[in-house]
Design an enzyme around this catalytic site. Structure first.
Site: not given
Ligand SMILES: NC(=O)c1ccc[n+]([C@@H]2O[C@H](COP(=O)([O-])OP(=O)(O)OC[C@H]3O[C@@H](n4cnc5c(N)ncnc54)[C@H](OP(=O)(O)O)[C@@H]3O)[C@@H](O)[C@H]2O)c1
Length: 182
Positions: A62
């Site tokens: 990741y």
């Molecule tokens: N949460 C944290 O602590 C954190 C920390 C650092 C960085 N980030 C980054 O923030 C970003 C958003 O993450 P999040 O925390 O909001 O996670 P999340 O709630 O799991 O959201 C991920 C999103 O990506 C979409 N997705 C996943 N796989 C996909 C695919 N193959 N094709 C199209 N869409 C896809 C999902 O769509 P569905 O809803 O349709 O499944 C969802 O809308 C990511 O880039 C993550 O690396 C998060």
């Protein structure tokens, strides 16, 4: 993981670039992560090999995709120089989203923990992205990485972030992998 986190956004952004550069002002914002710090060394000719997917290995994988995201934003910023468009990347901090979907206990205590900046609600986690997209003070800022993780801004950048030649090579190889322009 590589396709969702890196190759897809790389390809989509490139397919939209004509429109981005035709706009009077545009901002590309790449959501990366502090996890990029545990990526280890990226080999420019085989970065798509993310390594093993054990408990620790998958976290490092990741981190690798997130390091690739930051390198992508840096190289994109260079390519956008002289246009009205900018490119930056960020870490939103640790945010209680579906990324931790299986960890119900964590989500339950998220509102309490979000009072200290260790764990954020989704709304708090979105703030840096919204700011990069809309703050007039950042209109001309490009090629930067912003972090919302507490205290981490004091750490030195990882070596790959300082190598423009590595960023260029990874861009070229990624373009070949996604058959951009083929
Ligand atoms: N949460 C944290 O602590 C954190 C920390 C650092 C960085 N980030 C980054 O923030 C970003 C958003 O993450 P999040 O925390 O909001 O996670 P999340 O709630 O799991 O959201 C991920 C999103 O990506 C979409 N997705 C996943 N796989 C996909 C695919 N193959 N094709 C199209 N869409 C896809 C999902 O769509 P569905 O809803 O349709 O499944 C969802 O809308 C990511 O880039 C993550 O690396 C998060």
């Amino acid at each position: 993981m590589l396709a969702s986190n890196y190759l897809g956004p790389f390809l989509l952004t490139n397919l939209l670039l004509d429109r981005v550069t035709a706009a009077p002002a545009a901002r590309v914002i790449v959501v990366a992560s502090e996890a990029h710090r545990i990526a280890g060394r990226l080999h420019p000719e085989r970065f798509e090999d993310l390594g093993d997917f054990g408990v620790l290995g998958s976290f490092r994988a990741y981190g690798r995709t997130k390091l690739l995201d930051i390198l992508f934003a840096r190289e994109l910023a260079r390519r956008l120089a002289g246009t009205g468009a900018t490119a930056n990347s960020l870490c939103p901090g640790t945010v209680a989203t579906n990324l931790y979907g299986q960890m119900r206990a964590l989500r339950a205590i998220a509102p309490a923990l979000s009072r200290i900046p260790l764990l954020r609600t989704a709304e708090q986690g979105a703030r840096m992205t919204v700011r990069l997209a809309s703050d007039p003070a950042l209109a001309d800022v490009t090629g930067r990485y912003f972090t919302s993780a507490p205290g981490v801004a004091l750490l030195p950048p990882v070596r790959a972030l300082r190598s423009a030649s590595l960023q260029l090579r990874i861009w070229e190889r990624t373009a070949a992998l996604v058959e951009l322009g083929a």
